[in-house]
Design an enzyme around this catalytic site. Sequence first.
Site, mmCIF file in Angstrom:
data_model
loop_
_atom_site.group_PDB
_atom_site.id
_atom_site.type_symbol
_atom_site.label_atom_id
_atom_site.label_comp_id
_atom_site.label_asym_id
_atom_site.label_seq_id
_atom_site.Cartn_x
_atom_site.Cartn_y
_atom_site.Cartn_z
ATOM 1 N N LYS A 254 37.525 46.787 37.909
ATOM 2 C CA LYS A 254 38.250 47.249 36.750
ATOM 3 C C LYS A 254 38.524 46.052 35.963
ATOM 4 C CE LYS A 254 40.654 50.231 39.946
ATOM 5 N NZ LYS A 254 41.832 50.735 40.178
ATOM 6 N N GLY A 255 38.572 44.833 36.492
ATOM 7 C CA GLY A 255 39.116 43.646 35.745
ATOM 8 C C GLY A 255 38.577 43.559 34.470
ATOM 9 N N ASP B 67 44.681 42.432 37.485
ATOM 10 C CA ASP B 67 45.834 43.055 38.171
ATOM 11 C C ASP B 67 46.455 42.158 39.326
ATOM 12 O OD1 ASP B 67 43.615 43.354 39.996
ATOM 13 O OD2 ASP B 67 44.991 44.773 41.104
ATOM 14 N N ASP C 159 36.677 33.295 40.667
ATOM 15 C CA ASP C 159 37.751 32.664 41.680
ATOM 16 C C ASP C 159 36.650 32.084 42.872
ATOM 17 O OD1 ASP C 159 39.696 32.174 43.212
ATOM 18 O OD2 ASP C 159 40.624 34.344 43.378
HETATM 19 P P1 IMP Z 1 35.895 36.358 43.335
HETATM 20 O O1 IMP Z 1 36.845 35.594 44.555
HETATM 21 O O2 IMP Z 1 35.269 35.352 42.443
HETATM 22 O O3 IMP Z 1 34.775 37.134 44.129
HETATM 23 O O4 IMP Z 1 36.910 37.137 42.553
HETATM 24 C C1 IMP Z 1 36.817 38.573 42.766
HETATM 25 C C2 IMP Z 1 37.667 39.466 41.876
HETATM 26 O O5 IMP Z 1 39.013 39.180 42.390
HETATM 27 C C3 IMP Z 1 37.724 38.869 40.439
HETATM 28 O O6 IMP Z 1 36.657 39.608 39.574
HETATM 29 C C4 IMP Z 1 38.991 39.532 39.988
HETATM 30 O O7 IMP Z 1 39.106 40.961 39.645
HETATM 31 C C5 IMP Z 1 39.978 39.270 41.139
HETATM 32 N N1 IMP Z 1 40.726 38.054 40.945
HETATM 33 C C6 IMP Z 1 40.303 36.705 41.328
HETATM 34 N N2 IMP Z 1 41.280 35.983 40.855
HETATM 35 C C7 IMP Z 1 42.246 36.479 40.362
HETATM 36 C C8 IMP Z 1 43.531 36.423 39.879
HETATM 37 O O8 IMP Z 1 43.990 35.097 39.435
HETATM 38 N N3 IMP Z 1 44.061 37.321 39.156
HETATM 39 C C9 IMP Z 1 43.790 38.616 39.372
HETATM 40 N N4 IMP Z 1 42.754 39.020 39.843
HETATM 41 C C10 IMP Z 1 41.915 37.828 40.570
HETATM 42 MG MG MG Z 2 41.646 43.047 41.253
#
Ligand code: IMP
Ligand code: MG
Length: 183
Positions: free
Chosen positions: A51-52, A167, A111
């Site tokens: 949803k981000g 979120d 992230d």
């Molecule tokens: P990944 O760790 O790159 O796979 O991140 C996956 C998802 O985690 C991202 O698309 C965000 O929705 C969520 N996410 C990562 N870092 C943050 C943050 O600092 N705040 C909120 N959501 C996050």
């Molecule tokens: Mg999230």
Amino acid sequence: MQQEILRLTGGQELADIVYDADTIGRRVTELGSEIGDYYQTGELLLVGLLKGSFMFLSDLVRAIPRPLTLDFVAAASYGSGTKSSGQVRLLYDPATDVEGKHVLLVEDIVDSGRTLNWLVRMFQTRDPASLEVCSLLHKRIAEPLELEPRFLGFEAPELFLVGYGLDYAEQYRHLPFIASLKE
Ligand code: IMP
Ligand code: MG
């Protein structure tokens, strides 16, 4: 301002506003023209990660001065906390045919990079004309990425951020700015 934030968050204090609404707005407008310049021909399909990316995508598409279509994917890699679980689950797969289209994946934040890597691999198997990534934020702590974002809003601090779609336990997505959470 502080009163207004407390009203929005139900009394929860945030640490700092990292990007205010005007700063985000200006950068999103720039990204829209960068994207418009980059895709001179062909069919452009934006795929937003739910949803981000919902707020970012809705502002971004209004700033792209060319024809386009859009769809969403829903993948979950996070639980309800602030740590990546490492698991990626696909919850909604777009019905849209991506073959022969210029596909631009739209992410809120990179992230660990696990979600993105997993999605890039999945879309690569579907024969798009091209595949690129647009992310609003990048923490630069990711595992090696299959595809670095060609379009990036901001280099993000290594903090847990909320607002403008992001979120914490489903809260704060509606904030018009991006803030860090109080530890
Ligand atoms: P990944 O760790 O790159 O796979 O991140 C996956 C998802 O985690 C991202 O698309 C965000 O929705 C969520 N996410 C990562 N870092 C943050 C943050 O600092 N705040 C909120 N959501 C996050
Ligand atoms: Mg999230």
